[in-house]
Scaffold this motif. Structure first.
Motif, short mmCIF file in Angstrom:
data_model
loop_
_atom_site.label_atom_id
_atom_site.label_comp_id
_atom_site.label_asym_id
_atom_site.label_seq_id
_atom_site.Cartn_x
_atom_site.Cartn_y
_atom_site.Cartn_z
N UNK A 53 0.83 -1.19 0.00
CA UNK A 53 0.00 0.00 0.00
C UNK A 53 0.87 1.25 0.00
N UNK A 54 1.97 1.22 0.74
CA UNK A 54 2.87 2.37 0.80
C UNK A 54 3.46 2.68 -0.57
N UNK A 55 3.79 1.65 -1.33
CA UNK A 55 4.31 1.87 -2.68
C UNK A 55 3.29 2.60 -3.54
N UNK A 56 2.03 2.18 -3.47
CA UNK A 56 0.97 2.84 -4.23
C UNK A 56 0.80 4.29 -3.80
N UNK A 57 0.88 4.51 -2.51
CA UNK A 57 0.72 5.87 -1.97
C UNK A 57 1.83 6.78 -2.49
N UNK A 58 3.06 6.30 -2.48
CA UNK A 58 4.18 7.12 -2.94
C UNK A 58 4.03 7.43 -4.42
N UNK A 59 3.62 6.44 -5.20
CA UNK A 59 3.42 6.70 -6.63
C UNK A 59 2.33 7.74 -6.85
N UNK A 60 1.22 7.62 -6.14
CA UNK A 60 0.14 8.60 -6.25
C UNK A 60 0.62 9.98 -5.80
N UNK A 61 1.45 10.01 -4.76
CA UNK A 61 1.97 11.28 -4.26
C UNK A 61 2.86 11.96 -5.30
N UNK B 140 2.50 11.80 -8.54
CA UNK B 140 1.60 12.38 -9.54
C UNK B 140 0.96 13.66 -8.99
N UNK B 141 0.46 13.59 -7.77
CA UNK B 141 -0.17 14.77 -7.17
C UNK B 141 0.82 15.92 -7.03
N UNK B 142 2.04 15.61 -6.64
CA UNK B 142 3.05 16.65 -6.46
C UNK B 142 3.40 17.29 -7.80
N UNK B 143 3.61 16.49 -8.80
CA UNK B 143 3.96 17.02 -10.12
C UNK B 143 2.83 17.90 -10.65
N UNK C 67 9.56 19.18 1.72
CA UNK C 67 8.47 19.25 2.70
C UNK C 67 7.12 19.14 2.02
N UNK C 68 6.98 19.80 0.89
CA UNK C 68 5.72 19.74 0.14
C UNK C 68 5.42 18.28 -0.23
N UNK C 69 6.42 17.60 -0.79
CA UNK C 69 6.24 16.22 -1.22
C UNK C 69 5.92 15.31 -0.04
N UNK D 62 -1.81 11.57 1.86
CA UNK D 62 -2.32 10.45 1.07
C UNK D 62 -2.35 9.17 1.92
N UNK D 63 -1.33 8.96 2.73
CA UNK D 63 -1.28 7.76 3.58
C UNK D 63 -2.38 7.79 4.64
N UNK D 64 -2.59 8.95 5.25
CA UNK D 64 -3.66 9.07 6.25
C UNK D 64 -5.02 8.82 5.61
N UNK D 65 -5.23 9.39 4.44
CA UNK D 65 -6.51 9.19 3.74
C UNK D 65 -6.70 7.73 3.38
N UNK D 66 -5.63 7.06 2.94
CA UNK D 66 -5.74 5.64 2.60
C UNK D 66 -6.05 4.81 3.83
N UNK D 67 -5.39 5.13 4.96
CA UNK D 67 -5.64 4.39 6.19
C UNK D 67 -7.10 4.53 6.60
N UNK D 68 -7.66 5.74 6.53
CA UNK D 68 -9.07 5.95 6.86
C UNK D 68 -9.98 5.19 5.90
N UNK D 69 -9.67 5.25 4.62
CA UNK D 69 -10.49 4.56 3.61
C UNK D 69 -10.43 3.05 3.83
#
Length: 176
Positions: free
Chosen positions: A29-37, A39-42, A56-58, A65-72
């Protein structure tokens, strides 16, 4: 975004991955989160940040993204647990309650009705439903939560005290 910024962001991958694992606790899940991050950062990072501010932004994007995934994931696990409970409910639901639930489902806005149908009648995961609908997984989760809330309220108005397990169990009897 220029190539130097992208290279710097790539340099933060290990740090971002560790942060995501610490928040969600799962490496896949962490790998997916980093990849999504990435894209969002770019797509959304403001121009003109210093390298330290970029980092810091990244990392903030990764953490959010990780907190949102944990909640979801927590909400998904609760719903899946409720689905397993449905076997004990489906054979014994009163006909009037099923009719009230069917009416409520039919009258509900499309975004809620379709998300619920895909996940609870078709058995798709929220991620799969998001791909089908062409929206992000968090939107599917919000649509399901709001839809279930509306279905519970509709059943309450009809005189039934129904939790998510009862609503989800009753959905097996409402599909067209």
């Amino acid at each position: 975004m220029d190539a130097q910024v992208v290279e710097r962001l790539i340099g933060y991958q290990a740090e971002a991955y560790r942060l995501a694992v610490r928040i969600v606790g799962q490496s896949r899940t962490a790998e997916d989160i980093v990849q999504d991050a990435y894209v969002q950062t770019i797509q959304h990072m403001p121009q003109g940040l210093s390298p330290a501010e970029e980092r810091l932004w990244f990392l903030r994007v990764v953490a959010n993204a990780a907190k949102n995934r944990r909640k979801a994931d927590f909400r998904r696990i609760e719903r899946e647990s409720a689905m397993r409970t449905r076997e004990s409910v489906t054979g014994h639901a009163p006909e009037e309650m099923i009719l009230a639930l069917r009416r409520a489902m039919d009258e509900m806005e499309e975004q809620y009705r379709v998300a619920i149908s895909l996940c609870y009648e078709s058995g798709l995961s929220q991620r799969e439903a998001a791909r089908v609908l062409g929206i992000d997984q968090s939107s599917v989760s919000r649509h399901i939560n709001e839809g279930l809330k509306r279905l519970r309220k509709a059943l309450e108005r009809a005189g039934y005290d129904a939790g998510n397990a009862v609503v989800i169990g009753g959905l097996a009897h409402t599909s067209p």
